[in-house]
Scaffold this motif. Structure first.
Motif, PDB file in Angstrom:
ATOM      1  N   SER A 101      22.414  28.168 -36.494  1.00  0.00           N
ATOM      2  CA  SER A 101      21.836  28.050 -37.833  1.00  0.00           C
ATOM      3  C   SER A 101      22.470  29.079 -38.759  1.00  0.00           C
ATOM      4  O   SER A 101      23.128  30.013 -38.301  1.00  0.00           O
ATOM      5  CB  SER A 101      20.323  28.262 -37.775  1.00  0.00           C
ATOM      6  OG  SER A 101      20.033  29.536 -37.227  1.00  0.00           O
ATOM      7  N   ALA A 104      18.702  33.477 -39.043  1.00  0.00           N
ATOM      8  CA  ALA A 104      17.919  33.592 -37.815  1.00  0.00           C
ATOM      9  C   ALA A 104      16.644  32.768 -37.947  1.00  0.00           C
ATOM     10  O   ALA A 104      15.982  32.787 -38.992  1.00  0.00           O
ATOM     11  CB  ALA A 104      17.577  35.051 -37.553  1.00  0.00           C
ATOM     12  N   LEU A 105      16.320  32.016 -36.914  1.00  0.00           N
ATOM     13  CA  LEU A 105      15.118  31.175 -36.925  1.00  0.00           C
ATOM     14  C   LEU A 105      13.939  31.959 -36.374  1.00  0.00           C
ATOM     15  O   LEU A 105      14.092  32.791 -35.470  1.00  0.00           O
ATOM     16  CB  LEU A 105      15.350  29.914 -36.086  1.00  0.00           C
ATOM     17  CG  LEU A 105      16.493  29.009 -36.543  1.00  0.00           C
ATOM     18  CD1 LEU A 105      16.706  27.875 -35.550  1.00  0.00           C
ATOM     19  CD2 LEU A 105      16.225  28.455 -37.926  1.00  0.00           C
ATOM     20  N   SER A 106      12.773  31.663 -36.890  1.00  0.00           N
ATOM     21  CA  SER A 106      11.562  32.318 -36.391  1.00  0.00           C
ATOM     22  C   SER A 106      11.255  31.787 -34.994  1.00  0.00           C
ATOM     23  O   SER A 106      11.764  30.738 -34.573  1.00  0.00           O
ATOM     24  CB  SER A 106      10.383  32.030 -37.322  1.00  0.00           C
ATOM     25  OG  SER A 106      10.014  30.653 -37.235  1.00  0.00           O
ATOM     26  N   ALA A 107      10.396  32.500 -34.295  1.00  0.00           N
ATOM     27  CA  ALA A 107       9.998  32.071 -32.949  1.00  0.00           C
ATOM     28  C   ALA A 107       9.338  30.698 -32.998  1.00  0.00           C
ATOM     29  O   ALA A 107       9.551  29.862 -32.113  1.00  0.00           O
ATOM     30  CB  ALA A 107       9.060  33.100 -32.331  1.00  0.00           C
ATOM     31  N   GLU A 108       8.568  30.438 -34.035  1.00  0.00           N
ATOM     32  CA  GLU A 108       7.898  29.143 -34.190  1.00  0.00           C
ATOM     33  C   GLU A 108       8.920  28.026 -34.411  1.00  0.00           C
ATOM     34  O   GLU A 108       8.822  26.952 -33.804  1.00  0.00           O
ATOM     35  CB  GLU A 108       6.918  29.203 -35.363  1.00  0.00           C
ATOM     36  CG  GLU A 108       6.124  27.927 -35.550  1.00  0.00           C
ATOM     37  CD  GLU A 108       5.150  28.038 -36.724  1.00  0.00           C
ATOM     38  OE1 GLU A 108       5.063  27.062 -37.482  1.00  0.00           O
ATOM     39  OE2 GLU A 108       4.498  29.090 -36.849  1.00  0.00           O
ATOM     40  N   GLN A 109       9.918  28.270 -35.248  1.00  0.00           N
ATOM     41  CA  GLN A 109      10.972  27.271 -35.474  1.00  0.00           C
ATOM     42  C   GLN A 109      11.754  27.003 -34.190  1.00  0.00           C
ATOM     43  O   GLN A 109      12.049  25.852 -33.861  1.00  0.00           O
ATOM     44  CB  GLN A 109      11.916  27.738 -36.584  1.00  0.00           C
ATOM     45  CG  GLN A 109      11.300  27.740 -37.966  1.00  0.00           C
ATOM     46  CD  GLN A 109      12.189  28.438 -38.981  1.00  0.00           C
ATOM     47  OE1 GLN A 109      12.796  29.481 -38.695  1.00  0.00           O
ATOM     48  NE2 GLN A 109      12.275  27.860 -40.181  1.00  0.00           N
ATOM     49  N   GLN A 110      12.069  28.065 -33.460  1.00  0.00           N
ATOM     50  CA  GLN A 110      12.783  27.901 -32.200  1.00  0.00           C
ATOM     51  C   GLN A 110      11.963  27.087 -31.207  1.00  0.00           C
ATOM     52  O   GLN A 110      12.487  26.187 -30.542  1.00  0.00           O
ATOM     53  CB  GLN A 110      13.139  29.264 -31.600  1.00  0.00           C
ATOM     54  CG  GLN A 110      14.212  30.000 -32.359  1.00  0.00           C
ATOM     55  CD  GLN A 110      14.568  31.340 -31.728  1.00  0.00           C
ATOM     56  OE1 GLN A 110      14.090  31.684 -30.643  1.00  0.00           O
ATOM     57  NE2 GLN A 110      15.412  32.102 -32.412  1.00  0.00           N
ATOM     58  N   THR A 112       9.662  24.869 -31.845  1.00  0.00           N
ATOM     59  CA  THR A 112       9.607  23.477 -32.298  1.00  0.00           C
ATOM     60  C   THR A 112      10.897  22.753 -31.934  1.00  0.00           C
ATOM     61  O   THR A 112      10.868  21.618 -31.443  1.00  0.00           O
ATOM     62  CB  THR A 112       9.375  23.413 -33.826  1.00  0.00           C
ATOM     63  OG1 THR A 112       8.145  24.057 -34.131  1.00  0.00           O
ATOM     64  CG2 THR A 112       9.342  21.983 -34.319  1.00  0.00           C
TER      65      THR A 112
END
Length: 166
Positions: A101, A104-110, A112
């Protein structure tokens, strides 16, 4: 234990035995050819047939003949070793995904993304995440040999190509 659960357990045990038998036989047959056809010369197909047992799996025979046709029969020892390792640990075949990406993606995005990928490719999938700021936005997802490039950089490049050809 109810009858359905007992049937499922029995079916899994029987399937496991079949798996072990098939992959064990194939691994043994590959190894037999690897030791006898280490330095192929002359009629390689005849050497393969002589090295295989009479009851060899036709898939193994065809695979080896295909390797010979492609000039790769000298790699059969490496293939046999890798196949034996895979047969001994089938979970090593689990798919790996790389999600790139722009930020950096959040833990929630990761979580999902991993849940969506596992729904599509199976629960054995493992995912790693990387950042490439040149993407500008969107994602590039690689799973095995498949690539989903939904990055803004790629979309802008496509628009530019379309404008240049118009």
């Amino acid at each position: 234990m109810d009858n359905d659960m007992a049937t499922t357990v029995d079916a899994k045990a029987i399937a496991g035995a079949l798996y072990d038998a098939l992959f064990g036989a194939a691994a043994e047959q590959l190894q037999a050819v690897a030791t006898k056809v280490a330095n192929p010369s002359g009629d390689v197909a005849q050497q393969i047939s002589a090295a295989l047992p009479a009851d060899a799996l036709p898939q193994v025979r065809n695979f080896l003949l295909g390797l010979a046709k492609e000039g790769l029969i000298d790699r059969v020892a490496d293939v046999a070793q890798a196949f034996s390792a895979l047969a001994a640990n089938p979970s090593a075949q689990a798919l790996a995904a790389v999600v790139t990406s722009a930020v950096a993606l959040s833990a929630e995005q990761q979580a999902t993304i991993v849940a969506d990928l596992r729904a599509r490719y199976g629960n054995d999938l493992s995912a790693t995440f990387a950042v490439d700021e040149s993407l500008l936005g969107g994602l590039i997802i690689r799973v095995g040999d498949r690539v989903l490039d939904n990055s803004l950089r790629t979309r802008l490049s496509a628009i530019q190509r379309n404008m240049l050809t118009s």
